[in-house]
Design a protein around this motif. Structure first.
Motif, PDB file in Angstrom:
ATOM      1  N   ALA A  19      -8.716  16.911   1.942  1.00  9.90           N
ATOM      2  CA  ALA A  19      -8.524  17.607   0.662  1.00  9.90           C
ATOM      3  C   ALA A  19      -9.338  18.895   0.632  1.00  9.90           C
ATOM      4  CB  ALA A  19      -8.925  16.693  -0.495  1.00  9.90           C
ATOM      5  N   THR A  22      -7.688  21.413   2.814  1.00 10.79           N
ATOM      6  CA  THR A  22      -6.510  21.922   2.123  1.00 10.79           C
ATOM      7  C   THR A  22      -6.897  23.009   1.136  1.00 10.79           C
ATOM      8  OG1 THR A  22      -5.300  19.840   2.353  1.00 10.79           O
ATOM      9  CG2 THR A  22      -4.632  21.294   0.549  1.00 10.79           C
ATOM     10  N   LEU A  23      -7.948  22.759   0.345  1.00  6.51           N
ATOM     11  CA  LEU A  23      -8.393  23.742  -0.640  1.00  6.51           C
ATOM     12  C   LEU A  23      -8.893  25.011   0.042  1.00  6.51           C
ATOM     13  CD1 LEU A  23      -8.867  24.449  -3.588  1.00  6.51           C
ATOM     14  CD2 LEU A  23     -11.112  23.336  -3.430  1.00  6.51           C
ATOM     15  N   THR A  26      -5.727  26.943   1.522  1.00  4.10           N
ATOM     16  CA  THR A  26      -4.914  27.568   0.474  1.00  4.10           C
ATOM     17  C   THR A  26      -5.697  28.658  -0.254  1.00  4.10           C
ATOM     18  OG1 THR A  26      -5.537  25.757  -1.030  1.00  4.10           O
ATOM     19  CG2 THR A  26      -3.429  25.564   0.119  1.00  4.10           C
ATOM     20  N   SER A 131      -0.240  25.241  -4.896  1.00  2.57           N
ATOM     21  CA  SER A 131      -0.624  24.537  -6.120  1.00  2.57           C
ATOM     22  C   SER A 131      -0.250  23.064  -6.038  1.00  2.57           C
ATOM     23  CB  SER A 131       0.051  25.172  -7.335  1.00  2.57           C
ATOM     24  OG  SER A 131      -0.292  26.529  -7.452  1.00  2.57           O
ATOM     25  N   ILE A 134      -2.384  21.052  -3.465  1.00  5.02           N
ATOM     26  CA  ILE A 134      -3.717  20.784  -4.003  1.00  5.02           C
ATOM     27  C   ILE A 134      -3.648  19.662  -5.037  1.00  5.02           C
ATOM     28  CG2 ILE A 134      -5.589  21.737  -5.419  1.00  5.02           C
ATOM     29  CD1 ILE A 134      -5.017  24.446  -4.082  1.00  5.02           C
ATOM     30  N   TYR A 138      -5.748  16.114  -4.615  1.00  4.10           N
ATOM     31  CA  TYR A 138      -6.863  15.761  -5.490  1.00  4.10           C
ATOM     32  C   TYR A 138      -6.476  14.811  -6.624  1.00  4.10           C
ATOM     33  CZ  TYR A 138      -9.988  19.111  -3.268  1.00  4.10           C
ATOM     34  OH  TYR A 138     -10.788  19.769  -2.373  1.00  4.10           O
ATOM     35  N   ALA A 142      -7.433  17.168 -10.181  1.00  3.23           N
ATOM     36  CA  ALA A 142      -6.909  18.405  -9.605  1.00  3.23           C
ATOM     37  C   ALA A 142      -7.226  19.643 -10.419  1.00  3.23           C
ATOM     38  CB  ALA A 142      -5.387  18.294  -9.431  1.00  3.23           C
ATOM     39  N   PRO A 145     -10.150  21.817  -8.733  1.00  3.50           N
ATOM     40  CA  PRO A 145      -9.693  22.501  -7.516  1.00  3.50           C
ATOM     41  C   PRO A 145      -8.610  23.546  -7.779  1.00  3.50           C
ATOM     42  CG  PRO A 145      -9.949  20.169  -7.097  1.00  3.50           C
ATOM     43  CD  PRO A 145     -10.160  20.356  -8.565  1.00  3.50           C
ATOM     44  N   TYR A 149      -8.816  27.359  -6.661  1.00  2.27           N
ATOM     45  CA  TYR A 149      -7.721  28.053  -5.960  1.00  2.27           C
ATOM     46  C   TYR A 149      -7.334  29.328  -6.705  1.00  2.27           C
ATOM     47  CZ  TYR A 149      -2.815  29.034  -4.875  1.00  2.27           C
ATOM     48  OH  TYR A 149      -1.637  29.655  -4.577  1.00  2.27           O
TER      49      TYR A 149
END
Length: 411
Positions: A19, A22-23, A26, A131, A134, A138, A142, A145, A149
């Motif tokens: 995770a 990923t954040l 992105t 979006s 993410i 999460y 979410a 995060p 983002y």
């Protein structure tokens, strides 16, 4: 190994390393693409001088990029269902970099238009897909995060335009765009390295079609409220470029050079990055309605102040203007999952971005650009202030619907 219930019940513990990766991936991608998008504001005065363009034509140039960005949001989501999120994000970043490389190699206005359209097409891949991925990574936590983002996009806005403004003092604009295209290739490499190979992207469509899979909600959303939210987002997103497209010319009338224009845009975007963080938390304390009323009314007042003040005081106002100009979007953005019709968050994000960016892409060349040619940049910027203030009655109308939804909380 995750338990079978993980796909429907978001974990309450800290996010796993995938995770966080990923954040990070992105976020880098968002910074690059938002920097690419707002880089156009620095280049518009250069292109005006080189190609002898009016404000309507300059607005059209910007809208070629933003129009392609908006129009291809939904197709990008459908493509990701077939190929996966990771390859689509990667290819989109490379396409945007290629668009700026082509712009640097173009010999005339037609080639520049083609290049900007390709660049916008590449940028269309990242907003709804990032979006959604993410939100999936999460779960119920979410909102935080997603705010991070959103914040990374402003870091790109605060760094790429002033970087190009500096490069323009050292070299011609075509060479500067070649260097910026190289930055895009590096960002694509970072995304390819950091973003996990999305096993979940094979199931993205079915998972994100349920409320629980994406944001841990079990309600069915509010279609009428979502439509009103989209209308608010369209006005908010129209006011921002409607002002920024004229800001360089307002500042040049006050005696600013290109380097100062780049600095001024950086001040706006730094304030915008702060606004994403501040207004998100302010929204939790004051509520969505009060926060949006505050930021939109403040935006209108600050725009009028920049128009009226001399150069030095106007530069001082710009960071605060950036806080309010960008802060609203952070509050609206975090509200999308709450009102998503049927709980389909990926589709809701795609629709939200398509409408808000598409409305902006159309309004700028069809309304604000010709208005600038007719009455000058000062009155056109005043119209942008009026657009921002027009959000106030709409958010008041949305307020009762927001009261029926329990806000998402970060873990």
């Amino acid at each position: 190994m995750r338990h079978a219930t993980d796909s429907t019940t978001p974990p309450d513990d800290a996010p796993d390393p995938e995770a966080r990766r990923t954040l990070a991936a992105t976020g880098i991608n968002h910074a690059l693409h938002d920097g690419y998008t707002d880089l156009l504001y620095v280049l518009l005065p250069v292109w005006q001088a080189e190609f002898a363009l009016g404000y309507a034509a300059l607005a059209l140039l910007r809208s070629l990029y933003n129009g392609a960005l908006a129009a291809l949001q939904m197709p990008s989501s459908h493509l990701a269902e077939r190929l996966g999120v990771r390859p689509v994000l990667l290819l989109g970043t490379l396409l945007s970099a290629g668009g700026y490389a082509l712009a640097g190699a173009s010999g005339g206005l037609i080639g520049l238009c083609v290049a900007l359209t390709l660049g916008g097409a590449g940028s269309s891949t990242q907003h709804p897909l990032a979006s959604a991925v993410i939100a999936r990574a999460y779960g119920a936590s979410a909102r935080g995060p997603l705010g991070t983002y959103n914040f990374t996009g402003d870091l790109g806005k605060a760094s790429v335009p002033p970087l190009v403004g500096f490069l323009l003092t050292l070299t011609d604009w075509r060479s500067a765009l070649w260097l910026i295209a190289g930055l895009g290739v590096l960002a694509a490499c970072a995304v390819g390295w950091l973003l996990p190979r999305d096993r979940a992207s094979q199931r993205a469509s079915s998972e994100l079609a349920t409320p629980a899979a994406s944001c841990g909600r079990t309600g069915r959303g509010d279609e009428a409220g979502f439509r009103l939210l989209v209308a608010i987002g369209m006005l908010d997103n129209a006011a921002r470029p409607a002002f920024l497209i004229f800001l360089p010319f307002l500042l040049q009338e006050k005696g600013a050079g290109l380097t100062t224009v780049g600095l001024a845009l950086s001040l706006v975007f730094i304030g915008g990055a702060l606004g994403k963080a501040v207004c998100g938390r302010l929204g939790e304390r004051l509520g969505v309605t009060r926060t949006v009323v505050l930021t939109e009314a403040g935006t209108a007042v600050a725009i009028l102040a920049v128009i009226a003040l001399p150069l030095a005081p106007a530069l001082v106002v710009l960071p605060m203007l950036g806080v309010m100009l960008n802060g609203t979007s952070s509050v609206l953005y975090g509200t999308v999952p709450e009102l998503a019709p049927g709980g389909r968050v990926e589709r809701a994000f795609a629709v939200f971005y398509t409408c808000t960016l598409g409305g902006s892409a159309l309004a700028t060349p069809l309304l604000y650009g010709p208005l600038g040619d007719a009455v000058g940049p000062n009155w056109a910027a005043t119209a942008a202030a009026a657009t921002a203030f027009a959000v106030v009655p709409l958010i008041v109308a949305l307020s009762p619907r927001l009261a029926t939804h329990v806000p998402l909380r970060a873990a």
